[in-house]
Write a protein that holds these residues in place. Structure first.
Motif: not given
Length: 184
Positions: A61-68, A165-174, A40-45
């Protein structure tokens, strides 16, 4: 815990982190992107699932690559009859309702000292609380963490229910990524 009816089944290699910290007994699995896309989400699930047929519940946990990625304790991989380097079979189903996150003691103290912030905190969603805590605990330095706690209390006290301003997936901010795997 009740789960959503979406079940993902896949195989992945059980990896050992190159830098495990003080606890060298854990391992991890990076989810294939298609399995992660069903969540359901790219962040912690939080998910319920099995690894080699052995049941568990954990927070991905998010991996910063739109996965977990999934941290696998020694107890879990031993119970599943798996060793680092093995290919394991996982089945994952997201839970319908995220469990309430543990509030770190330093953030609890700050919320207790700021009644306006605590009131808004109590009226936010569980997912929003997970994101606030993840934002605070993802700080790499104590100085940054302390600033984030102060900022969180200020934002909450002003009525803000979600961290901006918090990208829970880490994709944009790494900001997040899976651990680096040890070479075999």
């Amino acid at each position: 815990m009740t789960t959503i009816d979406v079940k993902s089944r896949f195989e992945a290699k059980l990896l050992r982190p190159a830098k495990p910290g003080n606890d060298t007994s854990w391992a991890f699995v990076v989810l294939p992107r298609d399995a992660s896309e069903q969540l359901p989400r790219r962040g912690r699930t939080t998910v319920e699932g099995t690894i080699n047929g052995h049941h568990f519940q954990a927070t991905l946990e998010p991996d910063g690559q739109l996965s977990h990625w999934l941290q696998v304790s020694r107890e879990l991989h031993e119970a599943a009859g798996a060793a680092v380097g093995d290919i394991v079979t996982l089945e994952l189903t997201p839970v319908k309702k995220e469990p309430e996150p543990d509030i770190p003691p330093d953030f609890q103290e700050a919320l207790a000292a700021t009644p306006e912030a605590r009131k808004v905190w109590n009226n936010t969603t569980t997912i929003a609380r997970v994101d606030w805590i993840h934002w605070i605990t993802s700080a790499k330095q104590l100085k940054t963490r302390a600033k984030r706690i102060g900022d969180a209390c200020d934002m909450l006290a002003s009525g803000k229910k979600q961290v901006c301003c918090f990208d829970q997936s880490g994709y944009y901010s790494k900001a997040f990524r899976a651990p680096e795997a040890e070479n075999f």
